[in-house]
Design an enzyme around this catalytic site. Structure first.
Site, PDB file in Angstrom:
ATOM      1  N   THR A 185      43.124  70.765  94.068  1.00 55.74           N
ATOM      2  CA  THR A 185      41.974  69.844  94.094  1.00 55.74           C
ATOM      3  C   THR A 185      42.362  68.606  93.290  1.00 55.74           C
ATOM      4  O   THR A 185      43.236  68.673  92.421  1.00 55.74           O
ATOM      5  CB  THR A 185      40.738  70.476  93.444  1.00 55.74           C
ATOM      6  OG1 THR A 185      41.064  70.766  92.082  1.00 55.74           O
ATOM      7  CG2 THR A 185      40.326  71.748  94.136  1.00 55.74           C
ATOM      8  N   GLU A 330      38.300  73.993  98.489  1.00 55.13           N
ATOM      9  CA  GLU A 330      38.025  75.415  98.257  1.00 55.13           C
ATOM     10  C   GLU A 330      37.428  76.113  99.472  1.00 55.13           C
ATOM     11  O   GLU A 330      37.303  77.333  99.485  1.00 55.13           O
ATOM     12  CB  GLU A 330      37.045  75.569  97.074  1.00 55.13           C
ATOM     13  CG  GLU A 330      37.641  75.225  95.723  1.00 55.13           C
ATOM     14  CD  GLU A 330      37.508  73.750  95.355  1.00 55.13           C
ATOM     15  OE1 GLU A 330      37.378  72.917  96.273  1.00 55.13           O
ATOM     16  OE2 GLU A 330      37.530  73.447  94.148  1.00 55.13           O
ATOM     17  N   LYS A 439      19.901  61.024  86.814  1.00 60.58           N
ATOM     18  CA  LYS A 439      18.780  61.783  86.238  1.00 60.58           C
ATOM     19  C   LYS A 439      17.875  60.813  85.474  1.00 60.58           C
ATOM     20  O   LYS A 439      18.186  60.405  84.363  1.00 60.58           O
ATOM     21  CB  LYS A 439      19.304  62.877  85.311  1.00 60.58           C
ATOM     22  CG  LYS A 439      20.192  63.866  86.044  1.00 60.58           C
ATOM     23  CD  LYS A 439      20.530  65.067  85.202  1.00 60.58           C
ATOM     24  CE  LYS A 439      21.530  65.948  85.910  1.00 60.58           C
ATOM     25  NZ  LYS A 439      22.922  65.500  85.797  1.00 60.58           N
ATOM     26  N   TRP A 444      15.390  63.405  89.834  1.00 60.32           N
ATOM     27  CA  TRP A 444      16.729  63.128  90.330  1.00 60.32           C
ATOM     28  C   TRP A 444      16.690  62.052  91.407  1.00 60.32           C
ATOM     29  O   TRP A 444      15.841  62.095  92.297  1.00 60.32           O
ATOM     30  CB  TRP A 444      17.352  64.392  90.933  1.00 60.32           C
ATOM     31  CG  TRP A 444      17.778  65.387  89.902  1.00 60.32           C
ATOM     32  CD1 TRP A 444      17.610  65.286  88.554  1.00 60.32           C
ATOM     33  CD2 TRP A 444      18.408  66.638  90.140  1.00 60.32           C
ATOM     34  NE1 TRP A 444      18.130  66.395  87.930  1.00 60.32           N
ATOM     35  CE2 TRP A 444      18.624  67.246  88.890  1.00 60.32           C
ATOM     36  CE3 TRP A 444      18.831  67.316  91.290  1.00 60.32           C
ATOM     37  CZ2 TRP A 444      19.234  68.485  88.743  1.00 60.32           C
ATOM     38  CZ3 TRP A 444      19.441  68.541  91.154  1.00 60.32           C
ATOM     39  CH2 TRP A 444      19.643  69.121  89.894  1.00 60.32           C
TER      40      TRP A 444
HETATM   41  P1  ADP Z   1      38.198  67.275  95.694  1.00 63.20           P
HETATM   42  O1  ADP Z   1      39.564  67.711  95.453  1.00 63.20           O
HETATM   43  O2  ADP Z   1      37.786  65.926  95.216  1.00 63.20           O
HETATM   44  O3  ADP Z   1      37.158  68.346  95.447  1.00 63.20           O
HETATM   45  P2  ADP Z   1      37.573  67.715  98.314  1.00 63.20           P
HETATM   46  O4  ADP Z   1      38.010  67.090  99.574  1.00 63.20           O
HETATM   47  O5  ADP Z   1      37.731  69.164  98.190  1.00 63.20           O
HETATM   48  O6  ADP Z   1      38.296  67.013  97.219  1.00 63.20           O
HETATM   49  O7  ADP Z   1      36.095  67.245  98.018  1.00 63.20           O
HETATM   50  C1  ADP Z   1      35.024  68.026  98.338  1.00 63.20           C
HETATM   51  C2  ADP Z   1      33.748  67.293  98.074  1.00 63.20           C
HETATM   52  O8  ADP Z   1      33.634  66.149  98.905  1.00 63.20           O
HETATM   53  C3  ADP Z   1      32.542  68.106  98.429  1.00 63.20           C
HETATM   54  O9  ADP Z   1      32.219  69.015  97.414  1.00 63.20           O
HETATM   55  C4  ADP Z   1      31.492  67.037  98.602  1.00 63.20           C
HETATM   56  O10 ADP Z   1      30.983  66.577  97.385  1.00 63.20           O
HETATM   57  C5  ADP Z   1      32.277  65.920  99.221  1.00 63.20           C
HETATM   58  N1  ADP Z   1      32.082  65.947 100.666  1.00 63.20           N
HETATM   59  C6  ADP Z   1      32.864  66.464 101.609  1.00 63.20           C
HETATM   60  N2  ADP Z   1      32.357  66.263 102.834  1.00 63.20           N
HETATM   61  C7  ADP Z   1      31.195  65.610 102.661  1.00 63.20           C
HETATM   62  C8  ADP Z   1      30.181  65.111 103.531  1.00 63.20           C
HETATM   63  N3  ADP Z   1      30.272  65.218 104.843  1.00 63.20           N
HETATM   64  N4  ADP Z   1      29.130  64.517 102.963  1.00 63.20           N
HETATM   65  C9  ADP Z   1      29.004  64.380 101.630  1.00 63.20           C
HETATM   66  N5  ADP Z   1      29.929  64.805 100.763  1.00 63.20           N
HETATM   67  C10 ADP Z   1      31.010  65.410 101.265  1.00 63.20           C
END
Ligand code: ADP
Length: 540
Positions: A185, A330, A439, A444
């Site tokens: 990640t 994940e 917040k 929120w």
């Molecule tokens: P990182 O390594 O930054 O976690 P990821 O690609 O795994 O990279 O990121 C996942 C995050 O990206 C998700 O938890 C969410 O917050 C955001 N995300 C992914 N797809 C979407 C979507 N379609 N809309 C909004 N947020 C998204």
């Protein structure tokens, strides 16, 4: 009583084997680092993946060894996906846009035995090489004629490596729970954490991608894979493509609007997949250059929220259907895909676009729920926000080497760190990352919602909303936006526009305009950078 069905193992090698036998003539087209467009078939890809597996075996690579890759989307990267995993080793894709410190940390943490690198990233690797503890040799992904002068030690030329072997190789059979790939990640907080996929999880996830309620790929598709192969296995699309024999188009390093559009047209692409920022560049180019799409009718967008205005532009102006998908490293990554249900047939445009901007229902195999800060399950009413928890056979059960402690609770739920709603029809909508939500006085405010509304205002190209400390309300929203060149949009215009859909207390306290916004290694907004930069911003 147990069933009497064969317990054949779900292995990544079977995907490329199937593609070779059933779709051997279908093309994989790549824009190369060396310059020209390269084209060959699944049959070629399968053969060369076997040559690679044999060559790796000769180098002493055994089941479970981690092999690093740092490469754009291209045919050699495909061969690594199948060759490394197919022989039982672990294909560890490293994101080249990470800092040198992060790259060194990740490669050492993974203990990569060999490292495969695309030409443009050789200098990056030269910079960190002295800090890498486990790498025995570096394979440069090019042919002899293009081998660079390099100070890297123990260098091997990719084409020479595989040409020393033939493709007379039988993929080994092993337990489907064997690790297949590793992806870290991005680690915006703390060290990057390794997510370790298995052959079983990758196969089930790819089956899901092929389904009509998943990413709906089929043999008839020509897929432009914009989402990088160095991030979450390119959403599992290399695997899914091989399973259904879709023609695959790999754009290499050129992701500017002109290059992407050229490939879409020349290769008759029917569907593409990528993060919103790439499509922002593409839409701008198409508009400025007065182009259209002749064959592309679908685009899958995820990784960050897709603004409704983008979905509308694609549909109304170019007849392209956006499929909004959600997921994370994940979750392999596909967790939801925003398909309409029967009851939505014939719905009015306005409702259709509002629904399409949600992240959608989970695909079969993924369960989800939202919970309060104290863990109580919250109602599916489309209004109540809570932490989004997921579980399923392609959701992580823990990080590589136990980093970060327990990843799941006693019932197997993984906390995504996203805040979302789920409506009565089961459509999930992300309102924020838990760390990004504003917040304000106990309430929120969704930064994603405000960003999406802001880019709906003509003259605004991109927007980020962050929380700024406030003495009375604890936090208040600040909009940081990029204008189109020559646009005359003002702070008042933005607030006016937002007030049409937001309550007064939700409106931003200030709007600032900048030339550009910072993006991370996967094209996402770097809100932590903005938070630092605007920490002392005086709200007016
Ligand atoms: P990182 O390594 O930054 O976690 P990821 O690609 O795994 O990279 O990121 C996942 C995050 O990206 C998700 O938890 C969410 O917050 C955001 N995300 C992914 N797809 C979407 C979507 N379609 N809309 C909004 N947020 C998204």
């Amino acid at each position: 009583m147990l069933g009497l069905m064969q317990n054949r193992q779900l292995l990544i090698s079977t995907m490329i084997e199937h593609a070779q036998k059933q779709y051997g003539d279908i093309e994989i087209v790549s824009r190369t680092n060396e310059g020209p467009i390269h084209r060959y078939t699944y049959k070629d890809c399968a053969g060369r993946s076997k040559q690679l597996a044999k060559a790796l075996t000769k180098l002493g690579v055994i089941v479970g060894d981690r092999i690093g890759t740092m490469a754009f989307n291209g045919f050699r990267h495909m061969e690594l996906y199948f060759g490394i995993s197919g022989m039982g080793a672990v294909c560890h894709t490293v994101n080249p846009r990470l800092s040198a410190d992060n790259v060194a940390y990740i490669v050492n943490h993974a203990e990569d035995k060999y490292f495969f690198v695309d030409l443009p990233f050789v200098p990056l690797l030269e910079n960190v090489e002295s800090r890498l503890n486990s790498v025995e040799g570096v394979v440069i992904m090019t042919d002899k004629a293009h081998m660079p002068d390099t100070k890297l030690k123990n260098v091997i030329c990719y084409e020479e490596l595989i040409q020393s072997e033939n493709d007379d190789y039988v993929w080994p059979d092993f337990d489907e729970n064997t690790a297949s790939a590793l992806c870290y990640t991005s680690g915006t907080t703390g060290n990057p954490k390794g997510v370790l996929y298995s052959h079983r999880s990758a196969t089930l996830h790819a089956f899901s991608a092929l389904s009509g309620e998943g990413l709906s790929f089929s043999h008839k598709d020509t897929i432009l894979l914009v989402v990088p192969m160095f991030h979450v296995n390119a959403w599992g699309i290399p695997y899914a493509s091989a399973m259904c024999g879709a023609k695959l188009v790999l754009p290499g390093a050129c992701l500017d609007g002109r290059s992407v559009h050229e490939l879409i047209e020349k290769e008759s692409v029917t569907v593409s997949a990528g993060v919103p920022t790439v499509w922002m560049m593409l839409l701008k180019y198409i508009k400025d250059a007065h182009k259209t799409f002749s064959t592309m009718r679908r685009t899958i967008i995820g990784g960050a929220a897709v603004p409704r205005s983008m979905i509308e532009t694609f549909k109304k102006e170019y007849n392209v259907q956006v499929l909004h998908a959600w997921g994370m490293t994940e979750t392999s990554p596909v967790g939801t895909a925003c398909h309409l249900k029967r009851k939505h047939e014939g719905m009015l445009d306005d409702d259709f676009f509002a629904l399409s901007a949600k992240q959608g229902p989970p695909v079969f195999g993924v369960e989800m729920k939202i919970v309060s800060a104290t863990g109580e399950e919250l109602p599916w009413d489309g209004k109540t926000c809570g932490r989004l928890l997921v579980r399923g056979p392609w959701i992580t059960s823990g990080y590589f080497r136990g980093e970060g402690g327990e990843a799941i609770d006693a019932e197997g739920w993984f906390d995504t760190g996203d805040i979302s709603t789920i409506d009565e029809d089961g459509y999930m909508q992300v309102t924020d990352r838990a760390k990004d939500v504003v917040k304000s006085g106990g309430e929120w405010i969704s930064s994603i919602d405000m960003e999406n509304q802001t880019v709906g205002l003509p003259g605004i190209v991109e927007a980020a909303v962050i929380a700024v400390p406030h003495p009375k309300w604890q936090e208040r929203p600040l909009v940081i936006a990029v204008k189109q060149p020559g646009a005359t949009v003002t702070k008042e215009d933005v607030i006016d526009h937002l007030s049409k859909s937001m309550a007064k207390w939700q409106l931003p306290d200030d709007v600032v305009f900048v030339d550009e916004l910072p993006h991370g290694a996967t094209g996402k907004l770097l809100k932590n950078v903005l938070r630092t930069k605007f920490r002392d911003h005086q709200l007016v």
